[in-house]
Write a protein that holds these residues in place. Sequence first.
Motif: not given
Length: 355
Positions: A94-102, A115-123
């Motif tokens: 959901l790009p408009g909400l800066n949210l990724v569901l997985c 955070a996901l786009n940075s490639g350095n998403c921490q736990d």
Amino acid sequence: MDHLGDKPSLLACNLVCRSWAPRSKCLLLDLMVCHPVPLVAHGGFGAIACAVPDPFQGNGGTIYGAKDGIYRGIKDGSRLRLLSIHDVSQIKILPGLNLVLCLAGGTFMTMSLSALNSGNCQDSAITRISKHVFCFTVYRSTVTGESHRVCALKTSSLSGTLKVYNVSNNNQVSTLVPALELYIPLETYSVRFLSQTRLVAAIKKGFAVQGGFEMVDLITAETQSLLDPDDPSPLDLAHKKVKPRTVFRVDTVFLVCYDKLAFYIDCRGIRPLNKVVLRWTQPVHAFALHQPYILAFCERCMEVWNIETGEMAQKIQGPYHLLNTPESGEKVLGLSLLSGEITEIVFRAHASLNS
């Protein structure tokens, strides 16, 4: 050949001689409703299970989930692992909400897109919502002030549990807020939003289940059969030998899809007499709607059907696996099981209804 305009004649021309083949093939391509376009091959350590268009990369970029993580794939063939995580089976952005569901390893989780786009998403940036989840579905509201909704399905051989969440966006941080939990006392295959307050669940048919679909009212928490039990017409079509798959809302009616056929019902669960019935040539395991066409994913091919005429418009050879659940206007992404490439099903803007 330019004035023939029908597929059988052009196929005959293609077989006449070599000099006729190029032009006849070009004209045949123009008659196609859609065609598969390879975007990116994986080359990682695990099979691809899901994919979505990359909101940061145009020209065929994708973000996809595999057995060993979440990747960014570029059309030039390069790839970057954005997150190392096991058994990713579903992704929604959901790009408009800066949210990724997985959904990974049966755990439903969220994280910020940045955070996901940075490639350095921490736990620490991952919020784990629920375990033992089979799948989830999203309702994107187009009404100002109305929240998006998410439903996560837990299923077993005896029951299904639906957990509904509202998407809250406060100070640019999106979270899921529990709204409702419902229990269905039968094995549940899938779930889909019909509206912000209505869900439909595909379930294993039992004595009290008509047609294999239950509609869930999220206001009253009541469930009822999607098909009218007093109308024998759709129930005769939805006999015991078909498996319920999903339901699509088409204008003011609903297209009810099974593995062997599909038909329309109105808001009362009654089949209109003037509506068509679509009968697939092979059992179907997944569907993607792109009006006025529906893609039916079979074991060995994709069938393209016109939902207005009830006729098959095209058959695309080769086994494909549907990777996303596209909404209106979104790209349809599939995995070619022969080449291992993520493939976009591109519809031609000028494709006629009779092609």
